[in-house]
Scaffold this motif. Structure first.
Motif, short mmCIF file in Angstrom:
data_model
loop_
_atom_site.label_atom_id
_atom_site.label_comp_id
_atom_site.label_asym_id
_atom_site.label_seq_id
_atom_site.Cartn_x
_atom_site.Cartn_y
_atom_site.Cartn_z
N ILE A 42 33.77 36.38 41.53
CA ILE A 42 35.01 35.58 41.48
C ILE A 42 35.86 36.01 40.28
CG2 ILE A 42 35.95 33.25 41.15
CD1 ILE A 42 33.48 32.20 42.68
N ILE A 43 35.20 36.20 39.14
CA ILE A 43 35.91 36.67 37.94
C ILE A 43 36.60 38.00 38.22
CG2 ILE A 43 35.54 37.61 35.60
CD1 ILE A 43 33.26 35.51 35.32
N ASP A 48 41.41 41.24 39.21
CA ASP A 48 42.05 42.32 39.98
C ASP A 48 43.36 41.87 40.62
OD1 ASP A 48 40.03 44.02 39.32
OD2 ASP A 48 39.08 44.06 41.30
N LEU A 49 43.39 40.62 41.08
CA LEU A 49 44.59 40.10 41.73
C LEU A 49 45.64 39.62 40.72
CD1 LEU A 49 43.01 38.01 44.64
CD2 LEU A 49 44.22 40.19 44.83
N ILE A 196 36.70 37.80 48.96
CA ILE A 196 37.29 36.74 48.12
C ILE A 196 38.76 37.04 47.84
CG2 ILE A 196 37.24 35.71 45.81
CD1 ILE A 196 34.21 35.81 45.93
N LYS A 197 39.09 38.30 47.62
CA LYS A 197 40.50 38.66 47.42
C LYS A 197 41.32 38.30 48.66
CE LYS A 197 39.69 42.65 44.39
NZ LYS A 197 39.80 44.13 44.35
N PHE A 242 40.67 45.61 50.53
CA PHE A 242 41.77 44.66 50.46
C PHE A 242 42.91 45.31 49.71
CE2 PHE A 242 44.16 41.45 48.12
CZ PHE A 242 44.58 40.66 49.18
N LEU A 243 44.12 45.26 50.29
CA LEU A 243 45.29 45.88 49.68
C LEU A 243 46.28 44.82 49.27
CD1 LEU A 243 45.85 48.69 52.33
CD2 LEU A 243 44.39 48.74 50.32
N PRO A 244 46.38 44.49 47.97
CA PRO A 244 47.35 43.48 47.53
C PRO A 244 48.77 43.90 47.87
CG PRO A 244 45.82 44.03 45.77
CD PRO A 244 45.61 45.03 46.86
#
Length: 348
Positions: A42-43, A48-49, A196-197, A242-244
């Motif tokens: 989670i950290i 990262d996000l 999670i992201k 996952f791609l923000p």
């Protein structure tokens, strides 16, 4: 990554924060507990996000799992509520303040027994939050009683033999209308972090059922919640990236061909690289069929099991204003004197 490794890093994210800025207190859980691994993931995901930790609200109930929010995101808001009542707390907080990024952590006992009604109604309402279930099939905090997800026929030293079938939280979530349902394993941090992201980018309730072995009371060879069983019987649906939305796509090293992209509401994308089976996570009936087949298959499937970005969130349904109600001026919170007189006039 361990806390020590993280503390040695000087890198910063888009907010100028280091990974250690997302740490919490030192864990008092057992060494090797799967919950500690999840806290670290989670950290990493929040860092990262580039999530603002002061906008995050953490919610939990009672149990070892519900202690774990203490061990991540120490700068965030946090409330540890009554047993099984975490969904009510999250519903209330996110209703009066839509600026919050909500994450709830619960256990199989907290969610599957005393909180089961709360869990189902949270999903039915589609409250905007990430809901992580740290599932170890046992009440570890009270020394090893069988929980609602214990395996049929499982025997524990102090609890005897379980004669009741286990609940499947993923199946229960899909049936209740949840629009994001995933399962992972605490021993697979790479997959879990990508999930999670994606969950943080989903609008509505995102449920992650994470098999999290209890090293003290339920880590035997015959338990489906043990490290050894998980490593031998975990069947990933797909490799996940996952791609923000704010980042350009930089992936260059992946197998072309069998790729499925799922766009989330905020414009980010979760990319599923299929391995040995075809699977469409937007097919609700396929997800239900998969979970039903698992019951006799001796495996547990991990990955994004189901996603539906089309449901209205609870806040949308209730037509709540953006932002925080506490910051609204009185003229927007109360009807004007003229409007009130007009209403009262109808009853005179």
């Amino acid at each position: 990554m361990t806390d020590n490794a993280a503390q040695g890093s000087t890198a910063c994210n888009l907010l100028g924060l280091s990974r250690t800025d997302y740490n919490g207190a030192k864990s008092t859980l057992c060494n090797g507990c799967g919950h500690n691994s999840i806290a670290n993931v989670i950290i990493g995901a929040a860092y990262d996000l580039s999530l603002d930790p002061t906008r995050i609200a953490k919610f939990s109930g009672i149990g070892c799992s519900s202690k774990s929010p203490t061990y991540f995101l120490g700068r965030s808001h946090s409330i540890n509520g009554l047993h099984g009542r975490m969904p009510s707390l999250a519903t209330g907080a996110t209703t009066v303040n839509r600026e919050l990024v909500a994450i709830g952590v619960s256990g199989d006992g907290d969610t599957g027994s005393i909180g089961f009604g709360q869990f189902k109604h949270l999903l039915r309402r589609n409250v905007d939050m990430v809901y992580i279930i740290e599932n170890n099939g046992v009440y570890g905090l009270t020394k090893g009683q069988l929980s609602a997800t214990a395996d049929l026929g499982q025997k524990l030293k102090h609890a005897g033999v379980n004669e009741l079938p286990p609940l499947d939280f993923c199946l229960e979530a899909i049936i209740a209308g949840c629009g994001f349902v995933a399962r992972s394993f605490a021993g697979d941090p790479k997959q879990l972090q990508e999930l999670i992201k994606a969950a943080f980018s989903h609008r509505g309730t995102a449920v992650l059922n994470v098999i999290s072995p209890c090293v003290s009371f339920n880590n035997g060879e015959g338990s489906t919640k043990s490290y050894s069983w998980g490593k031998e019987h975990d069947l990933p649906l797909h490799e996940i990236d996952f791609l923000p939305m704010e980042h350009d796509e930089i992936l260059a090293d992946y197998d072309p061909g069998t790729i499925r992209e799922v766009a989330l509401h905020d414009g980010s994308v979760i990319r599923l690289k299929k391995t040995d089976r075809e699977y469409d996570p937007t097919d609700r009936m396929a997800a239900i069929k998969l979970l039903e087949e698992e019951r006799s298959g001796g495996m547990f499937t991990t990955g994004l099991l189901y996603v539906d970005e089309g449901r209205q969130t609870f806040a949308d349904h209730e037509r709540l204003v953006p932002g925080s109600l506490v910051n609204l001026p009185n003229e927007k919170l109360r009807p004007s004197k003229e409007a009130l007189d007009k209403i009262n006039g109808k009853y005179r």
